[in-house]
Scaffold this active site. Structure first.
Site, PDB file in Angstrom:
ATOM      1  N   ASP A  53       0.815  -1.215   0.000  1.00  0.00           N
ATOM      2  CA  ASP A  53       0.000   0.000   0.000  1.00  0.00           C
ATOM      3  C   ASP A  53       0.849   1.264   0.000  1.00  0.00           C
ATOM      4  O   ASP A  53       1.944   1.283   0.570  1.00  0.00           O
ATOM      5  CB  ASP A  53      -0.885   0.044   1.257  1.00  0.00           C
ATOM      6  CG  ASP A  53      -2.144  -0.771   1.061  1.00  0.00           C
ATOM      7  OD1 ASP A  53      -2.194  -1.566   0.105  1.00  0.00           O
ATOM      8  OD2 ASP A  53      -3.073  -0.631   1.873  1.00  0.00           O
ATOM      9  N   HIS A 197       3.580  -2.368   3.960  1.00  0.00           N
ATOM     10  CA  HIS A 197       3.925  -1.027   3.479  1.00  0.00           C
ATOM     11  C   HIS A 197       5.440  -0.969   3.358  1.00  0.00           C
ATOM     12  O   HIS A 197       6.134  -1.259   4.324  1.00  0.00           O
ATOM     13  CB  HIS A 197       3.479   0.037   4.487  1.00  0.00           C
ATOM     14  CG  HIS A 197       2.005   0.105   4.696  1.00  0.00           C
ATOM     15  ND1 HIS A 197       1.316  -0.831   5.421  1.00  0.00           N
ATOM     16  CD2 HIS A 197       1.089   1.007   4.271  1.00  0.00           C
ATOM     17  CE1 HIS A 197       0.029  -0.497   5.436  1.00  0.00           C
ATOM     18  NE2 HIS A 197      -0.139   0.611   4.749  1.00  0.00           N
TER      19      HIS A 197
END
Ligand SMILES: [Zn+2]
Length: 235
Positions: A53, A197
């Site tokens: 993400d 992430h």
């Protein structure tokens, strides 16, 4: 008078209850009011999707792409529109390497209590930027922070778009790379969608975990798919 106070008290309690319920629904990974939401897919096959993400960022895109290339894994990147605009070149690199791109809104804000116009704008602007960078595949959607309530799921459902969340999010529970790896291995099952992430400096521990996660899951017999591939297996 006493009765009025009791009724008012009950109403306030009810309102409080409804608020709590809506809050829980807004962050649910498995339920929304409209359309399909997938935290994973139901399958007997040993398949799993690796998703990243945020970003792209100039600083960390090359590194993650290098790891994925060396390990021969195609992943899914949920990119933020404003970052795509700033880092067009990085977006193109991700596409050229054959990874899947998903829409993660333009501003990366919590998409609750927002108007239909805001939703439309956040999604369509980002879709356009993804396509402009040369991406041709289906674009699934992942809400920032996993938050959604009414307008967002309604728009997605009206446009036949799937909401993708996750069922394995090690960073929510642990920080160190060795723990991220351990948590991921322990909680990944057939059809899991893993969320990591790696776009920022603060996520060095996650970046360090990617290769060991891939190697260990492969050893356990898992094959890596993009989110769309995972959905097509389910369908
Ligand atoms: Zn995000």
């Amino acid at each position: 008078m006493k009765r009025k106070i009791i009724i008012l008290g009950c109403l306030l309690l009810l309102l409080f209850g409804v608020c709590i319920l809506l809050f829980q629904i807004s962050k649910s990974r498995t339920f929304q009011f409209f359309g399909e939401i997938y935290p994973r897919v139901e399958t007997q096959q040993k398949v799993v999707a690796l998703t990243f993400d945020d970003g792209p960022t100039r600083k960390h895109t090359d590194e993650i792409l290098g790891i994925l290339r060396e390990e021969n894994v195609k992943a899914t990147f949920y990119l933020v529109g404003s970052a795509i605009e700033e880092n067009q070149g990085e977006t193109e690199k991700i596409i050229q390497e054959g990874h899947e791109i998903g829409n993660h809104t333009y501003h990366h804000k919590r998409m609750i209590l927002v108007s239909p116009d805001v939703v439309k704008n956040e999604i369509e602007t980002t879709d356009e930027l993804i396509k402009k960078a040369g991406y041709k595949g289906d674009i699934t959607f992942r809400p920032p922070f996993g938050k959604k309530l009414f307008a967002l799921p309604f728009y997605l459902s009206e446009h036949n778009r799937n909401t993708i969340t996750w069922d394995v999010d090690p960073e929510t529970f642990v920080e160190k790379s060795e723990d991220i790896i351990k948590y991921t291995l322990k909680n990944t099952k057939n059809g899991s969608i893993i969320l990591l992430h790696v776009a920022y400096d603060s996520r060095a521990e996650s970046m360090k975990s990617v290769r060991p996660i891939i190697k260990n899951l492969r050893e356990k017999g898992f094959e890596f798919k993009t989110v769309s591939e995972l959905l097509s297996i389910k369908n």
